[in-house]
Design a protein around this motif. Structure first.
Motif, PDB file in Angstrom:
ATOM      1  N   ALA A  37       0.835  -1.202   0.000  1.00 51.85           N
ATOM      2  CA  ALA A  37       0.000   0.000   0.000  1.00 51.85           C
ATOM      3  C   ALA A  37       0.871   1.254   0.000  1.00 51.85           C
ATOM      4  O   ALA A  37       0.579   2.231  -0.707  1.00 51.85           O
ATOM      5  CB  ALA A  37      -0.928  -0.009   1.208  1.00 51.85           C
ATOM      6  N   ALA A  38       1.949   1.230   0.787  1.00 52.77           N
ATOM      7  CA  ALA A  38       2.859   2.376   0.812  1.00 52.77           C
ATOM      8  C   ALA A  38       3.579   2.534  -0.526  1.00 52.77           C
ATOM      9  O   ALA A  38       3.787   3.657  -1.004  1.00 52.77           O
ATOM     10  CB  ALA A  38       3.872   2.220   1.946  1.00 52.77           C
ATOM     11  N   ILE A  39       3.942   1.420  -1.138  1.00 51.90           N
ATOM     12  CA  ILE A  39       4.594   1.476  -2.451  1.00 51.90           C
ATOM     13  C   ILE A  39       3.651   2.081  -3.486  1.00 51.90           C
ATOM     14  O   ILE A  39       4.040   2.933  -4.296  1.00 51.90           O
ATOM     15  CB  ILE A  39       5.049   0.073  -2.895  1.00 51.90           C
ATOM     16  CG1 ILE A  39       6.190  -0.434  -2.009  1.00 51.90           C
ATOM     17  CG2 ILE A  39       5.472   0.080  -4.364  1.00 51.90           C
ATOM     18  CD1 ILE A  39       7.451   0.376  -2.101  1.00 51.90           C
ATOM     19  N   ARG A  40       2.384   1.655  -3.456  1.00 52.68           N
ATOM     20  CA  ARG A  40       1.416   2.200  -4.420  1.00 52.68           C
ATOM     21  C   ARG A  40       1.217   3.695  -4.206  1.00 52.68           C
ATOM     22  O   ARG A  40       1.032   4.455  -5.161  1.00 52.68           O
ATOM     23  CB  ARG A  40       0.078   1.473  -4.287  1.00 52.68           C
ATOM     24  CG  ARG A  40       0.074   0.050  -4.839  1.00 52.68           C
ATOM     25  CD  ARG A  40      -1.341  -0.486  -4.972  1.00 52.68           C
ATOM     26  NE  ARG A  40      -2.022  -0.557  -3.686  1.00 52.68           N
ATOM     27  CZ  ARG A  40      -1.981  -1.619  -2.878  1.00 52.68           C
ATOM     28  NH1 ARG A  40      -1.268  -2.687  -3.227  1.00 52.68           N
ATOM     29  NH2 ARG A  40      -2.641  -1.621  -1.738  1.00 52.68           N
ATOM     30  N   ARG A  41       1.268   4.112  -2.960  1.00 55.50           N
ATOM     31  CA  ARG A  41       1.000   5.516  -2.660  1.00 55.50           C
ATOM     32  C   ARG A  41       2.172   6.421  -3.006  1.00 55.50           C
ATOM     33  O   ARG A  41       1.988   7.538  -3.482  1.00 55.50           O
ATOM     34  CB  ARG A  41       0.651   5.660  -1.180  1.00 55.50           C
ATOM     35  CG  ARG A  41       0.197   7.057  -0.791  1.00 55.50           C
ATOM     36  CD  ARG A  41      -0.337   7.084   0.620  1.00 55.50           C
ATOM     37  NE  ARG A  41      -0.841   8.396   0.974  1.00 55.50           N
ATOM     38  CZ  ARG A  41      -1.319   8.711   2.165  1.00 55.50           C
ATOM     39  NH1 ARG A  41      -1.367   7.784   3.118  1.00 55.50           N
ATOM     40  NH2 ARG A  41      -1.750   9.925   2.416  1.00 55.50           N
ATOM     41  N   TYR A  42       3.398   5.935  -2.762  1.00 51.76           N
ATOM     42  CA  TYR A  42       4.563   6.803  -2.924  1.00 51.76           C
ATOM     43  C   TYR A  42       5.592   6.289  -3.923  1.00 51.76           C
ATOM     44  O   TYR A  42       6.515   7.023  -4.287  1.00 51.76           O
ATOM     45  CB  TYR A  42       5.280   6.975  -1.577  1.00 51.76           C
ATOM     46  CG  TYR A  42       4.424   7.608  -0.517  1.00 51.76           C
ATOM     47  CD1 TYR A  42       4.057   8.941  -0.609  1.00 51.76           C
ATOM     48  CD2 TYR A  42       3.973   6.861   0.566  1.00 51.76           C
ATOM     49  CE1 TYR A  42       3.264   9.519   0.364  1.00 51.76           C
ATOM     50  CE2 TYR A  42       3.184   7.430   1.543  1.00 51.76           C
ATOM     51  CZ  TYR A  42       2.832   8.758   1.439  1.00 51.76           C
ATOM     52  OH  TYR A  42       2.043   9.328   2.400  1.00 51.76           O
ATOM     53  N   GLY A  43       5.455   5.038  -4.355  1.00 56.04           N
ATOM     54  CA  GLY A  43       6.526   4.419  -5.128  1.00 56.04           C
ATOM     55  C   GLY A  43       6.902   5.147  -6.397  1.00 56.04           C
ATOM     56  O   GLY A  43       8.060   5.135  -6.802  1.00 56.04           O
ATOM     57  N   GLU A  44       5.942   5.799  -7.037  1.00 52.97           N
ATOM     58  CA  GLU A  44       6.238   6.459  -8.299  1.00 52.97           C
ATOM     59  C   GLU A  44       6.483   7.954  -8.137  1.00 52.97           C
ATOM     60  O   GLU A  44       6.736   8.647  -9.115  1.00 52.97           O
ATOM     61  CB  GLU A  44       5.091   6.225  -9.282  1.00 52.97           C
ATOM     62  CG  GLU A  44       4.906   4.752  -9.656  1.00 52.97           C
ATOM     63  CD  GLU A  44       3.790   4.552 -10.655  1.00 52.97           C
ATOM     64  OE1 GLU A  44       3.159   5.563 -11.021  1.00 52.97           O
ATOM     65  OE2 GLU A  44       3.552   3.397 -11.060  1.00 52.97           O
ATOM     66  N   CYS A  45       6.392   8.444  -6.918  1.00 48.92           N
ATOM     67  CA  CYS A  45       6.540   9.893  -6.747  1.00 48.92           C
ATOM     68  C   CYS A  45       7.467  10.248  -5.583  1.00 48.92           C
ATOM     69  O   CYS A  45       7.521  11.401  -5.179  1.00 48.92           O
ATOM     70  CB  CYS A  45       5.175  10.545  -6.535  1.00 48.92           C
ATOM     71  SG  CYS A  45       4.296   9.943  -5.082  1.00 48.92           S
ATOM     72  N   TRP A  46       8.188   9.263  -5.051  1.00 52.90           N
ATOM     73  CA  TRP A  46       9.098   9.557  -3.942  1.00 52.90           C
ATOM     74  C   TRP A  46      10.334   8.692  -4.098  1.00 52.90           C
ATOM     75  O   TRP A  46      10.258   7.472  -4.107  1.00 52.90           O
ATOM     76  CB  TRP A  46       8.422   9.278  -2.602  1.00 52.90           C
ATOM     77  CG  TRP A  46       9.179   9.867  -1.446  1.00 52.90           C
ATOM     78  CD1 TRP A  46       9.958   9.212  -0.554  1.00 52.90           C
ATOM     79  CD2 TRP A  46       9.246  11.248  -1.074  1.00 52.90           C
ATOM     80  NE1 TRP A  46      10.506  10.084   0.346  1.00 52.90           N
ATOM     81  CE2 TRP A  46      10.084  11.339   0.057  1.00 52.90           C
ATOM     82  CE3 TRP A  46       8.682  12.408  -1.594  1.00 52.90           C
ATOM     83  CZ2 TRP A  46      10.371  12.552   0.679  1.00 52.90           C
ATOM     84  CZ3 TRP A  46       8.959  13.612  -0.972  1.00 52.90           C
ATOM     85  CH2 TRP A  46       9.786  13.679   0.151  1.00 52.90           C
ATOM     86  N   SER A  47      11.468   9.314  -4.249  1.00 51.21           N
ATOM     87  CA  SER A  47      12.699   8.598  -4.540  1.00 51.21           C
ATOM     88  C   SER A  47      13.846   9.228  -3.762  1.00 51.21           C
ATOM     89  O   SER A  47      13.662  10.185  -2.999  1.00 51.21           O
ATOM     90  CB  SER A  47      12.996   8.659  -6.041  1.00 51.21           C
ATOM     91  OG  SER A  47      13.244  10.006  -6.422  1.00 51.21           O
ATOM     92  N   LEU A  48      15.051   8.701  -3.966  1.00 46.29           N
ATOM     93  CA  LEU A  48      16.223   9.319  -3.349  1.00 46.29           C
ATOM     94  C   LEU A  48      16.380  10.766  -3.805  1.00 46.29           C
ATOM     95  O   LEU A  48      16.759  11.636  -3.017  1.00 46.29           O
ATOM     96  CB  LEU A  48      17.476   8.516  -3.695  1.00 46.29           C
ATOM     97  CG  LEU A  48      17.629   7.156  -3.017  1.00 46.29           C
ATOM     98  CD1 LEU A  48      18.901   6.474  -3.496  1.00 46.29           C
ATOM     99  CD2 LEU A  48      17.651   7.298  -1.506  1.00 46.29           C
ATOM    100  N   ALA A  49      16.076  11.010  -5.068  1.00 48.86           N
ATOM    101  CA  ALA A  49      16.161  12.385  -5.572  1.00 48.86           C
ATOM    102  C   ALA A  49      15.186  13.295  -4.838  1.00 48.86           C
ATOM    103  O   ALA A  49      15.505  14.454  -4.533  1.00 48.86           O
ATOM    104  CB  ALA A  49      15.885  12.411  -7.073  1.00 48.86           C
TER     105      ALA A  49
END
Length: 222
Positions: A37-49
């Motif tokens: 669920a956390a991956i779906r929420r942030y996986g594509e919009c939160w990274s090391l950058a």
């Protein structure tokens, strides 16, 4: 100048290891539903950058001076700090006695007095982007003050929990372990990665993110 060491006894190290094993048995194991669920929420919009881009800047690009400056922010005054180049070489000295030597240390104990000031959540599960997503998820529950890279593959997030009731702190850490945080970090005496410190093999434990506003607010309130 070589500082004299006041090494914490081997008994202390054994006690830390025993406490870590005991703690790991009572915290929730990885919950794949919560994790996904956390991956779906942030996986594509939160990274090391994103961690880097949303970070406060620090006043110096030299790694050793970053560490000294940050420790002054995390532990104001001249408290006793327990640090070391390995888990078996932890020494307790005043902050001023450590000055100029912190960037060569691999570990620091994040809580040396009561009440607990920080909970450090370390993630070994998944890629760095996925770990960043877990830290973002946890930052909605407690302020994320600092993120440190282990030098190899894991991220450690320092969360400010001093203002949280003890029960909420336990609930927070329980959720953290359910999304992959290492339960061994619950004991107050557990060493964690020194921000900007030096891992064995000469690898620098890079600081990826800073958000010190909550600490400034604490200072203004006193």
């Amino acid at each position: 100048m070589i500082l004299s060491h006041s090494k914490i006894s081997n008994g202390w190290n054994v006690a830390v290891e025993a406490a870590s094993i005991k703690q790991s048995r009572k915290w929730p194991e990885l919950n794949t539903e919560e994790y996904n669920a956390a991956i779906r929420r942030y996986g594509e919009c939160w990274s090391l950058a994103d961690l880097l881009n949303s970070s406060e800047s620090w006043p110096d690009d030299i790694a050793c001076r970053q560490t000294e400056w940050l420790i002054d922010q995390l532990f104001p005054g001249n408290p006793r700090l327990s640090c070391g180049k390995s888990m078996h070489e932890i020494s307790a000295r005043s902050r001023e006695d450590w000055r100029g030597h912190l960037a060569q240390q691999q570990f620091i104990v994040a809580n040396t007095s009561r009440p607990r000031r920080f909970l450090v959540c370390a993630f070994d599960h998944g890629a760095a982007t996925q770990q960043a997503s877990m830290l973002k998820s946890l930052s909605e529950l407690a302020p994320l003050v600092c993120v440190v890279h282990s030098g190899i593959s894991s991220l450690e997030g320092w969360f400010f929990v001093q203002s949280l009731p003890k029960k909420r702190g336990r609930t927070f850490f329980g959720y953290a372990t359910s999304v992959g945080a290492n339960p061994a970090n619950w004991p107050r005496s557990q060493p964690v990665r020194m921000p900007g410190g030096l891992r064995g093999g000469g690898l620098r434990q890079r600081i990826y993110h800073l958000n010190l506003q909550v600490l400034r607010n604490e200072h203004w309130a006193t």
